[in-house]
Design an enzyme around this catalytic site. Structure first.
Site, PDB file in Angstrom:
ATOM      1  N   ASN A   9      15.036 -32.964  87.285  1.00  0.00           N
ATOM      2  CA  ASN A   9      16.274 -32.193  87.439  1.00  0.00           C
ATOM      3  C   ASN A   9      16.634 -32.233  88.921  1.00  0.00           C
ATOM      4  OD1 ASN A   9      18.345 -30.304  87.494  1.00  0.00           O
ATOM      5  ND2 ASN A   9      16.965 -28.542  87.417  1.00  0.00           N
ATOM      6  N   LYS A  11      19.285 -31.091  90.385  1.00  0.00           N
ATOM      7  CA  LYS A  11      20.094 -29.950  90.850  1.00  0.00           C
ATOM      8  C   LYS A  11      21.272 -30.480  91.684  1.00  0.00           C
ATOM      9  CE  LYS A  11      15.802 -27.401  90.974  1.00  0.00           C
ATOM     10  NZ  LYS A  11      15.182 -26.146  91.229  1.00  0.00           N
ATOM     11  N   HIS A  96      19.664 -23.228  82.827  1.00  0.00           N
ATOM     12  CA  HIS A  96      18.694 -23.234  83.929  1.00  0.00           C
ATOM     13  C   HIS A  96      18.782 -21.889  84.665  1.00  0.00           C
ATOM     14  CE1 HIS A  96      16.657 -24.244  87.657  1.00  0.00           C
ATOM     15  NE2 HIS A  96      16.096 -25.240  86.997  1.00  0.00           N
ATOM     16  N   GLU A  98      18.863 -21.110  87.634  1.00  0.00           N
ATOM     17  CA  GLU A  98      19.810 -21.064  88.757  1.00  0.00           C
ATOM     18  C   GLU A  98      21.230 -20.821  88.243  1.00  0.00           C
ATOM     19  OE1 GLU A  98      18.527 -24.762  90.375  1.00  0.00           O
ATOM     20  OE2 GLU A  98      16.633 -23.830  90.965  1.00  0.00           O
ATOM     21  N   GLU A 168      10.304 -21.962  82.052  1.00  0.00           N
ATOM     22  CA  GLU A 168      10.262 -22.052  83.515  1.00  0.00           C
ATOM     23  C   GLU A 168      10.273 -20.650  84.129  1.00  0.00           C
ATOM     24  OE1 GLU A 168      11.961 -26.073  84.919  1.00  0.00           O
ATOM     25  OE2 GLU A 168      13.612 -24.671  84.741  1.00  0.00           O
ATOM     26  N   GLY A 174      10.676 -24.023  92.514  1.00  0.00           N
ATOM     27  CA  GLY A 174      11.005 -24.351  93.903  1.00  0.00           C
ATOM     28  C   GLY A 174      10.234 -23.535  94.921  1.00  0.00           C
ATOM     29  N   SER A 214       7.416 -25.884  89.919  1.00  0.00           N
ATOM     30  CA  SER A 214       6.523 -26.490  90.921  1.00  0.00           C
ATOM     31  C   SER A 214       5.521 -27.461  90.298  1.00  0.00           C
ATOM     32  CB  SER A 214       5.812 -25.403  91.737  1.00  0.00           C
ATOM     33  OG  SER A 214       6.779 -24.657  92.459  1.00  0.00           O
TER      34      SER A 214
HETATM   35  C1  PEP Z   1      13.540 -27.005  88.038  1.00  0.00           C
HETATM   36  O1  PEP Z   1      14.462 -27.357  88.740  1.00  0.00           O
HETATM   37  O2  PEP Z   1      13.741 -26.800  86.836  1.00  0.00           O
HETATM   38  C2  PEP Z   1      12.215 -26.833  88.636  1.00  0.00           C
HETATM   39  C3  PEP Z   1      11.218 -26.505  87.856  1.00  0.00           C
HETATM   40  O3  PEP Z   1      12.108 -27.046  89.988  1.00  0.00           O
HETATM   41  P1  PEP Z   1      10.737 -27.270  90.829  1.00  0.00           P
HETATM   42  O4  PEP Z   1       9.959 -28.337  90.104  1.00  0.00           O
HETATM   43  O5  PEP Z   1      11.191 -27.722  92.174  1.00  0.00           O
HETATM   44  O6  PEP Z   1      10.011 -25.969  90.843  1.00  0.00           O
END
Ligand code: PEP
Length: 252
Positions: A9, A11, A96, A98, A168, A174, A214
């Site tokens: 992803n 973003k 998501h 975000e 998630e 992140g 992460s």
């Molecule tokens: C994500 O963008 O869904 C995500 C899990 O980001 P990261 O792997 O950077 O934590």
């Protein structure tokens, strides 16, 4: 048997120029992934979809990060599902954290998007997960159950198995602070139990449930060895082609 799924992803990262460089370097990975019964792909900003798809073709999955649930109309700045279909895109991330946080995306709105994608024969990747506050207050399961129930409202048993779910925890996205493999397994198993209650075991066992938060080349294997974790949704580590490659090679 559920196939493993590895989805990046991006973003709001990568200009078209940068995206093309990545696509050229990553396009061969799909063949390697398939040879090991792994589906692999990347979800990218709208503007990168056409150039990335043109280079990657059907080697890797190329998906969108969002869509509107209506076919067309006066919704300035939005992109519809028929627009995505027209350029050969059939996967889309929905809900998501975000988007839930910054764009007021509710589970009810996610449900409309999931229904619209399914109606168009596309694959929604429905994200769920709790905040640190909810986690620390032991509210995770109640919170995630509500997200799943709302997200799957009016989704038929036949269609339910076509949805991919990504668990998630927001506190792990992140932040470099990943959830333990035990937490990931416990939550993915819990989500499968909710699906079994809604649709029966047979359907629940078909749904792919990913962990995200992460995930890096050095921990991906631990997650994917868990019974109920069918893959990973990866942000940061999907941005550089080297670490994206290593996510796959460290699984083999
Ligand atoms: C994500 O963008 O869904 C995500 C899990 O980001 P990261 O792997 O950077 O934590």
């Amino acid at each position: 048997m559920r196939r493993k799924l590895l989805l990046g992803n991006w973003k709001m990262n990568k200009t078209v120029t940068e995206a093309k460089v990545f696509a050229e370097e990553a396009k061969h990975l799909g063949k390697e992934a398939r040879a090991h019964k792994i589906d692999m792909g990347v979800c990218v900003p709208y503007i990168d979809l056409v150039p990335v798809k043109k280079i990657i073709k059907n080697s890797l999955i190329v998906g969108a990060e969002n869509c509107h649930y209506l076919e067309k109309g006066a919704y300035t700045g939005e992109v519809s599902i028929p627009m995505l279909k027209d350029i050969g895109i059939s996967w889309c991330i929905i809900g998501h954290s975000e988007r839930r946080e910054y764009d007021n995306e509710t589970s009810e709105k996610c449900n409309l998007k999931i229904l619209a994608l399914l109606k168009n024969g596309m694959t929604p990747v429905y994200c769920c997960g709790e905040s640190l506050e909810t986690y620390e207050a032991n509210g995770t399961k109640k919170f995630v159950e509500e997200q799943i129930l709302k997200g799957f409202a009016n989704v038929s048993a036949e269609d339910a198995s076509k949805v991919v779910i990504a668990y998630e925890p927001i506190w792990a996205i992140g932040t470099g602070k990943s959830a333990s493999k035990e937490i990931a397994e416990d939550m993915c198993a819990f989500i499968r139990k909710i699906l079994a209650k809604l649709y029966g075991r047979r359907v629940a066992n078909k749904v792919r449930i990913l962990y995200g938060g992460s995930v890096k080349p050095n921990n991906i294997r631990d997650y994917l060895l868990q019974d109920n974790v069918d893959g990973a949704l990866v942000g940061g580590a999907s941005l550089e082609v080297e670490s994206y490659k290593e996510l796959l090679t460290n699984l083999l």
